[in-house]
Design an enzyme around this catalytic site. Structure first.
Site, PDB file in Angstrom:
ATOM      1  N   ILE A  96      -4.069   1.032  -4.816  1.00  0.00           N
ATOM      2  CA  ILE A  96      -4.774   1.586  -5.979  1.00  0.00           C
ATOM      3  C   ILE A  96      -4.187   1.103  -7.298  1.00  0.00           C
ATOM      4  O   ILE A  96      -4.801   1.289  -8.349  1.00  0.00           O
ATOM      5  CB  ILE A  96      -4.813   3.125  -5.953  1.00  0.00           C
ATOM      6  CG1 ILE A  96      -3.393   3.706  -6.045  1.00  0.00           C
ATOM      7  CG2 ILE A  96      -5.539   3.642  -4.728  1.00  0.00           C
ATOM      8  CD1 ILE A  96      -3.380   5.193  -6.325  1.00  0.00           C
ATOM      9  N   SER A  97      -2.995   0.489  -7.262  1.00  0.00           N
ATOM     10  CA  SER A  97      -2.419  -0.032  -8.493  1.00  0.00           C
ATOM     11  C   SER A  97      -1.430  -1.130  -8.150  1.00  0.00           C
ATOM     12  O   SER A  97      -0.782  -1.103  -7.103  1.00  0.00           O
ATOM     13  CB  SER A  97      -1.719   1.080  -9.277  1.00  0.00           C
ATOM     14  OG  SER A  97      -1.291   0.608 -10.554  1.00  0.00           O
ATOM     15  N   SER A  98      -1.324  -2.103  -9.054  1.00  0.00           N
ATOM     16  CA  SER A  98      -0.431  -3.230  -8.808  1.00  0.00           C
ATOM     17  C   SER A  98       0.106  -3.760 -10.120  1.00  0.00           C
ATOM     18  O   SER A  98      -0.400  -3.441 -11.203  1.00  0.00           O
ATOM     19  CB  SER A  98      -1.162  -4.345  -8.050  1.00  0.00           C
ATOM     20  OG  SER A  98      -2.209  -4.880  -8.846  1.00  0.00           O
TER      21      SER A  98
END
Length: 332
Positions: A96-98
């Site tokens: 969901i996030s990087s």
């Protein structure tokens, strides 16, 4: 912080890795602008990525800065300063996030064409690293970063504060922009869009620039007013976590896996851009007929009546509605 990550030896290793990253990005041509080179030199990535996840067989392995094993800490540091995207937040096994690939970040920031005094909105706070680079270049009062997930914004705010940066970090639907901080001179998205949110145009000054990932590419739009924006794709490929929120929608083709007949990354771009409008065979015929066009031959027009992608000319023979879910022919 544990002693093994706070001592002078560890600090020297981090500083050396950071300096090596800046040299490598400069040598690769990703930091031609001296202002952005100074920003990357001043802002260390490791502060924003105290841990990340890496694929390991069928599961994931967490590498972090305070691992008691010095070999694992070394792997973490190498990963942080590699020119690679890093998975920083998983939920139920889904990314969901990087933290984006640094060379891509650098090229996007240069392509944003900021000027002193520009008010910038970032969509997708991530770790806060990109916002820190913007703060160094423009000043924290001119930077706003928005994310839908409160855990992400809290973490980004804490990372930024460690380096003394306090931009506006807002928890909210990025597709709605941030009216309280408008008008903006630049909007930069670090998440893939299915459509350009109309709210952004209304929060931009005339002549503002919007840079956003779309269909595995980067679209650079010039905003005329709240009802019109137009621009072309950069040649750079771009793969990001999809936007979550009001404008979020499935991406990819509506016909299953792309044709194996043409294993070409530029053709995959055309497939995604025309998904739901052109059948893959039609897209393949067009791609061959037009001499395998690169990304920079394509563009997007946004009006109050709708959004279209096009090849070579917005008034030419190849125009397709964006965000279509059903089949059909190209608009001519």
């Amino acid at each position: 912080m544990a002693a093994h990550t706070a001592g002078p030896g560890a600090r020297d290793l981090r500083e050396a890795a950071h300096a090596a990253q800046v040299r490598e990005l400069t040598a690769a041509g990703a930091l031609d602008d001296p202002d952005w080179r100074a920003a990357f030199t001043a802002v260390p990535r490791h502060v924003f990525v105290p841990y990340f996840w890496t694929g390991r067989g069928a599961g994931h392995e967490r590498l972090w800065s305070e691992d008691p094993d010095p070999g694992q800490r070394a792997r973490w540091l190498r990963g942080v300063y590699a020119d690679a995207p890093l998975a920083t937040r998983l939920r139920d096994g889904e990314l969901i996030s990087s933290s984006s690939q640094p060379s891509l970040m650098a090229r996007m920031l240069e392509a944003l064409r900021v000027r002193d005094g520009d008010n910038v909105l970032e969509i997708g706070a991530g770790t806060g690293y990109n916002a820190a680079l913007l703060c160094h270049r423009l000043g924290e009062d001119l930077v706003t970063t928005v994310d839908l997930d409160e855990e992400i914004t809290e973490s980004a705010r804490a990372h930024l504060a460690r380096l003394g940066y306090r931009p506006a970090v807002v928890t909210g639907d990025g597709a709605r922009g941030c009216p309280s901080r408008a008008p903006f001179d630049r909007i930069m998205a670090t998440c893939t869009l299915p459509l350009v949110p109309y709210a952004w145009l209304g929060q931009c000054r005339p002549g503002a620039r919007i840079l956003a990932p779309l269909a595995t590419g980067l679209i650079a739009l010039t905003v005329r007013d709240a009802d019109f924006a137009e621009g072309g794709f950069l040649q750079t490929p771009a793969y990001f976590v999809p936007l979550r929120g009001a404008t979020a929608a499935p991406t990819g083709t509506a016909y299953g896996d792309p044709y194996d007949l043409v294993d070409n990354e530029r053709f995959q771009f055309l497939l995604v851009l025309t998904a739901g409008v052109l059948h893959p065979r039609e897209a393949l015929d067009l791609w061959r007929r037009e001499d395998r066009p690169a990304r920079q031959r394509f563009g997007v027009t946004v009006t109050a009546e709708g959004q279209w992608s096009w090849l070579d000319d917005p008034g030419g023979p190849y125009v397709w509605p964006l965000g279509s879910s059903g089949g059909g022919e190209a608009v001519v």
